[in-house]
Design an enzyme around this catalytic site. Structure first.
Site, PDB file in Angstrom:
ATOM      1  CB  CYS A 108      -0.888   0.026   1.227  1.00 56.08           C
ATOM      2  SG  CYS A 108      -1.994  -1.365   1.305  1.00 56.08           S
TER       3      CYS A 108
ATOM      4  CG  HIS B 211      12.110  -1.695   3.327  1.00 55.77           C
ATOM      5  ND1 HIS B 211      11.851  -2.882   3.939  1.00 55.77           N
ATOM      6  CD2 HIS B 211      11.626  -1.802   2.066  1.00 55.77           C
ATOM      7  CE1 HIS B 211      11.235  -3.691   3.094  1.00 55.77           C
ATOM      8  NE2 HIS B 211      11.078  -3.060   1.936  1.00 55.77           N
TER       9      HIS B 211
ATOM     10  CG  HIS C 294     -17.962   6.334   5.976  1.00 53.28           C
ATOM     11  ND1 HIS C 294     -18.865   6.953   5.148  1.00 53.28           N
ATOM     12  CD2 HIS C 294     -18.686   5.617   6.854  1.00 53.28           C
ATOM     13  CE1 HIS C 294     -20.093   6.615   5.528  1.00 53.28           C
ATOM     14  NE2 HIS C 294     -20.010   5.806   6.556  1.00 53.28           N
TER      15      HIS C 294
ATOM     16  CG  ASN D 291      -6.900  -0.401   2.515  1.00 53.87           C
ATOM     17  OD1 ASN D 291      -6.290   0.275   1.675  1.00 53.87           O
ATOM     18  ND2 ASN D 291      -6.284  -1.221   3.335  1.00 53.87           N
TER      19      ASN D 291
ATOM     20  CG  HIS E  14      -2.516   3.557   3.965  1.00 55.90           C
ATOM     21  ND1 HIS E  14      -3.264   3.497   2.812  1.00 55.90           N
ATOM     22  CD2 HIS E  14      -2.364   2.277   4.375  1.00 55.90           C
ATOM     23  CE1 HIS E  14      -3.543   2.237   2.549  1.00 55.90           C
ATOM     24  NE2 HIS E  14      -3.012   1.479   3.486  1.00 55.90           N
TER      25      HIS E  14
ATOM     26  CG  HIS F 136      -4.113  20.311   5.003  1.00 52.44           C
ATOM     27  ND1 HIS F 136      -5.330  20.654   5.529  1.00 52.44           N
ATOM     28  CD2 HIS F 136      -3.664  21.405   4.325  1.00 52.44           C
ATOM     29  CE1 HIS F 136      -5.613  21.894   5.179  1.00 52.44           C
ATOM     30  NE2 HIS F 136      -4.615  22.376   4.455  1.00 52.44           N
TER      31      HIS F 136
END
Lengths: 496, 548
Positions: free
Chosen positions: A224, A303, A420, A424, A391, A387
């Site tokens: 992702c 990572h 919502h 995802n 994710h 802002h």
């Protein structure tokens, strides 16, 4: 009940102390320069013009000296500007709006689960519990092949989904930016789980008849957080290719990865992952500087793959029955927390104002020398960004980040609402979130945005953008028809 | 037959907008009485002529269906029992099940050989699950024919909707497809239960209706799903008029003439009684009438509004159609607003939770004149070429549905569904369901047959005359002379506008060998039912040989 009034007044005072401190530290340069400047000005006024002229004459410049020194200044300036990295701009981006016919209400999802897993009611119950607490809404979409009873994930339908998502996003990007397909110099497509041959980037090249000397990349298996990896790659490429346009497509194709077994850890992604995709135009062209929406400030990638636990915490494998699925480990949140920690320690010094950095440093020194039991200072990232785009991996991820970074509800609003409305959507969720902030009309010139993504590996990547112009709300985009409904209240548990 | 139709997928279609959570919808007493029944409808549409990719029409229709469903939260909801153990609909947004399929060949070919088993493959249906909360109450099947044509099958539980309702739903869907808006949106409100004035019961309640319901409920038996057969007859305007004239009371001139429904239902009442071997009097018959108009409800009222009532006839004299028709007329006239409200109130008070089957004993004659399936137009101007309708299961004695016919074909269609019995085996017509439609030749032919039918049960002997047009290949024309006669049983070849027209005529026993059901014509193409098709096949073999 102890009296609460003293506490209250105390905290108010503390607030002002803190504000004063922040102002002092963050404007230390201004604050020290103003008295010096004022001093010089007063001195000059006191001396008068005659004295100054005398001072000038006493320096005895000749022509060669003046020429040499001005040449030196020009040379240094040139070297400085040449060695400065090129600014990379995000001209515009477009998110895929799934067709309404692909909508999956909870009841439909549960009914299909019950019909498809008719001999395993416990797994169905589990999915129901997950869904109730997922924070997803009734309007999320799954690809057409998953709507079948039983699901029919073939290569053809997967390609169909990829074409639908990527081409719709690309079309709307080209329309928005007025970009001609022939002007694309760099193309990066990232899709983690669906990696056909020829690649998805080839599919895009074929559809839009892109140039033959295009630099195309297809990132797969990177989870992702791959959206920001693509951004990083595009930035690096744009550093070496002047005057170029880079198109980045971030998506996840659900069709081939819909798990049809009974393993709970693998059923989880079924409940959370939904259709989505985004296409972005990045550019380093001078002509784009004015109209671009954002300027890329930083990309930081961490990572954690060296750690076995982190490596295996999101893992695609066969279950006992030989059905392939993505297993999400229970340690996911702890590992995500670790990854986040190392990411923010890297990005902190780059973005945080001096006041926060000093506090962090003092606390660090204090911990090392005085008392190791002191809690490390969590810098207030609200000082650095207006802002946040976290994710939308799931409700737990957002909750955890909100707690760790001490963010307010409004800072997390974009993430929660994206979860919502769209579920995802993997790597593209960050762009739906940015779209939400824009659609709400909150994006002003100079605002800084922090995007944080997590993904298998385990990776935590973040990007910092600076808004290049105040963005007015538009009538298109994925949020256009529903933005007025949001923000909605998302209950802890939706009773199904 | 399995290879004729390939099921592509089963899926769920949901509305485009979420339904407000927690919404429920109660079912009326009339709804609850229909629990054991379900409806099935098939609409056939010829291709528009514009070449389309496979699945293109289906996708388009699916999208418009999703839009339509936004106005029908009841259809996307699921059944649930309320606190009083009665069914209600929980509008949980779960959706309607849809089946996509493709069929080999063309629609015209299909219609030429269709029978009940085949047609039911076009209307998917699942019986209620053990856990009804996961059971879709409505099913839509879209079958695209490879060589053009589309069949839309709708099935639903009678618990939610009657024929009018189901037709209005498909119409709303069609309107959404063509005009992007609904012309008659559905209206969801309860049946009128209280009289406008004081809540006092009627002084002279219409007890006959209540009594009919009372006895039907107590008598209701489980129907074993035996094979039944359907005959479809198309009545032209002339025929309807003739029938009304026949049903006109001989003596009473003061009475107004019977309505088409009264005349036709009387006719079939008399005919069927005769076949059933009733020499004295008539079989038990109930009529089923749409009460929307009587109750002053809108056409878009969603729910059941059909009421059964018993017809009586004492001292029936043989062949006196007028007696039968007038007694039906009397019953229809008595079913007024007051009477229906009495019935509804009685049903509410009785509050019987036992399962009942209203149509289990009597012969049912349903008036579906208000249902207008031929106004359902999905593509520009293409009207369905055939509509079939089933109300299952069928009662022990049988069922007669009277519906409007396809405009241009006739005025009314009668779909007569009978269960085989010793008497009926003689007229065992193994076709089946109701085609509302038919061709003009057939109608002409039928006019003659019907006369005999009424007086002597003609269906035991059937004469068919069919016009077959042959498009000869180049070269064949030379071998055939205009007006050449082929000397087999009533065959004749004419030359009409460079096409060969073959008139075929046959006569035979109406048994499994070749039974007449319906023939229909559309433009230059003649579609035949299997029965006539069988006969035709014998002839065409000869013709083919001869043309060779």
């Amino acid at each position: 009940m102890p009296p609460i009034l003293p506490d209250f007044s105390n905290s108010v005072k503390l607030k002002y102390v803190k504000l004063g401190y922040q102002y002092l530290v963050n404007h230390i340069l201004t604050l020290t320069l103003i008295p010096i400047m004022a001093g010089i000005l007063l001195e000059v006024l006191r001396l008068g013009p005659d004295e100054l002229l005398k001072l000038w004459d006493s320096l005895h410049f000749d022509l060669v000296q003046i020429l040499c020194s001005s040449f030196l200044i020009i040379f240094i300036a040139t070297v400085y500007f040449m060695s400065k990295p090129r600014s990379v701009y995000l001209v515009d981006y477009a998110c895929f709006k799934p067709p309404v016919t692909c909508r999956v209400p909870f009841s439909t999802f549960m009914e299909h689960s019950r019909l498809n897993l008719s001999n395993n009611p416990k797994s169905v119950e589990f999915q129901m519990r997950i869904l109730e607490r997922s924070g997803l809404g009734e309007e999320t979409c799954l690809p057409p092949a998953i709507h079948y009873i039983p699901p029919n994930p073939t290569m053809e339908t997967a390609r169909g989904e990829a074409e639908l998502v990527i081409f719709s996003a690309m079309d709307s990007l080209l329309e928005k930016t007025g970009l001609k397909p022939k002007d694309i110099d760099i193309l990066i497509v990232n899709c983690s789980l669906f990696s056909p041959t020829p690649s998805l980037s080839a599919m895009v090249i074929n559809k839009y008849k892109l140039r033959s000397n295009i630099k195309s990349f297809n990132l797969s298996g990177m989870g992702c957080s791959a959206g920001l990896i693509s951004i990083d790659l595009a930035r690096d490429l744009l550093q070496v290719h002047p005057n170029s346009n880079a198109v980045v497509v971030s998506t996840e194709i659900i069709t081939p990865n819909y798990y049809q077994g009974n393993e709970r850890a693998m059923l989880l992604p079924n409940c959370l992952f939904r259709m989505g995709g985004a296409a972005l135009l990045l550019s380093n062209r001078k002509s784009e500087h004015r109209r671009a929406k954002y300027r890329l400030v930083h990309v930081v990638r961490t990572h954690k793959g060296a750690d076995d636990k982190a490596y295996r915490c999101v893992f695609e494998e066969e279950d006992k029955e030989g059905k392939v699925g993505i297993s999400l480990s229970k340690d996911l949140m702890a590992i995500a927390g670790e990854a986040l920690k190392s990411n923010i320690t890297t990005i902190g010094p780059l973005v945080l104002p001096a006041s926060e950095q000093l506090l962090f440093l003092f606390r660090l020194i204090g911990r090392k020398i005085l008392n190791p039991k002191w809690k490390p200072y969590i810098p207030d990232f609200r000082e650095a960004f207006e802002h946040f785009c976290i994710h939308a991996g799931g409700r737990a991820v957002i909750d955890e980040l909100q707690k760790n970074l001490q963010l307010s509800a409004e800072h997390c609003e974009a993430s929660r609402m994206t979860l919502h409305r769209f579920g995802n959507t993997s790597s593209s969720s960050l762009w739906y979130e940015l779209g939400y902030i824009e659609a709400k009309g909150r994006m002003k010139k100079g605002d800084r945005v922090w995007q944080i993504a997590f993904g298998s590996g385990f990776k935590c990547n973040s990007a910092v953008w600076k808004c290049n112009r105040t963005i007015t709300t538009t009538s298109d985009g994925p949020w256009a028809d529903c933005i007025d409904k949001y923000p909605v209240h998302i209950p802890e548990v939706v009773k199904l | 037959m399995a290879e004729l139709i390939t099921f592509i997928c089963k899926r769920t279609v949901v509305s485009t907008k979420p339904v407000q959570a927690g919404k429920t919808y109660p079912l009326s007493v009339l709804d609850r009485h229909m629990e054991e029944n379900h409806l099935r409808m098939v609409l056939y549409y010829p291709s528009t002529g514009v070449p389309t990719k496979p699945g293109e029409i289906t996708t388009k229709l699916r999208e418009s269906l999703a839009v339509t469903l936004t106005n029908y939260p009841i259809i996307t909801g699921r059944l649930q029992k309320n606190d009083e153990e009665q069914w209600m609909i929980k509008c949980n947004d779960a959706g309607l099940r849809m089946i996509e399929a493709k069929a080999r060949g063309s629609l015209e070919e299909w219609l030429r050989n269709v029978d009940r088993e085949k047609e039911l493959m076009l209307v998917y249906w699942e019986e209620m699950y053990h856990k009804p909360y996961f059971w879709s109450t409505f099913y839509v099947q879209l079958t695209e024919f490879e060589d053009g044509g589309l069949a839309i099958g709708l099935s639903c539980t009678h618990l939610l909707a009657d024929q009018t309702c189901a037709t209005m739903f498909i119409k709303a869907w069609a309107d959404t497809t063509v005009f992007s808006k609904m012309i008659h949106p559905p209206l969801f409100y309860p049946l009128p239960s209280q009289r406008p004035g004081n809540g006092k019961l009627n002084q002279t309640p219409y007890t006959a209706l209540i009594n009919h319901y009372k006895t039907s409920i107590s008598k209701s038996i489980d129907i074993v799903d035996a094979k039944h057969t359907t005959v479809t007859l198309v009545f032209s305007d002339d025929m309807v008029r003739a029938c009304i004239a026949m049903a006109q009371p001989i003596d009473g001139t003061d009475k107004s003439s019977p309505t088409p429904f009264e005349a036709l239902s009387g006719l079939f009442w008399v005919c069927i009684s005769k076949v059933k071997g009733m020499t004295n009097g008539l079989v038990d018959m109930s009529i089923l009438i749409d009460m929307r108009k009587v109750l002053g409800l809108d056409k878009g009222f969603f729910g059941n509004c059909m009421v059964y009532n018993k017809v009586h006839l004492e001292g029936f004299q043989e062949d006196d159609l007028s007696q039968a028709a007038s007694s039906i007329g009397e019953v229809v006239a008595k079913m007024d607003r007051e009477g229906i409200i009495d019935l509804i109130e009685w049903l509410v008070c009785k509050d019987d939770r036992s399962r009942s089957l209203m149509n289990s004993c009597d012969l049912i004659c349903a008036s579906l004149e208000g249902v207008d399936p031929f106004s359902i137009i999905f593509e520009d101007v293409i009207v369905p070429i055939r509509v079939s309708c089933y109300v299952e299961p069928v009662s022990a004695l049988g069922q007669v549905l009277i519906l409007p016919a396809k405009p241009g074909d006739g005025r009314l269609t009668v779909a007569m569904k009978l269960r085989p019995s010793v008497q009926l085996s003689q007229i065992d017509i193994s076709g089946h369901f109701g085609y509302f439609g038919g061709d003009k030749i057939f109608i002409k032919k039928l006019a003659i047959e019907l006369t005999t039918f009424f007086y002597g049960w003609l269906l035991m002997r059937v004469r068919v005359r069919v016009r077959l047009e042959v498009y000869p290949k180049v070269g064949l024309l030379d071998r055939l002379r205009v007006g050449q006669r082929v000397g087999v049983l009533g065959r004749m070849v004419d030359m009409v506008e460079s096409r060969w027209v073959l008139w075929l005529e046959g006569e035979g026993d109406n048994n499994a060998g070749w039974e007449t059901d319906a023939i229909r014509a559309e433009g230059d193409q003649y579609e035949l039912t299997p029965q006539v098709g069988h006969l035709m096949l014998q002839f065409t073999d000869v013709v083919a040989l001869w043309l060779r």
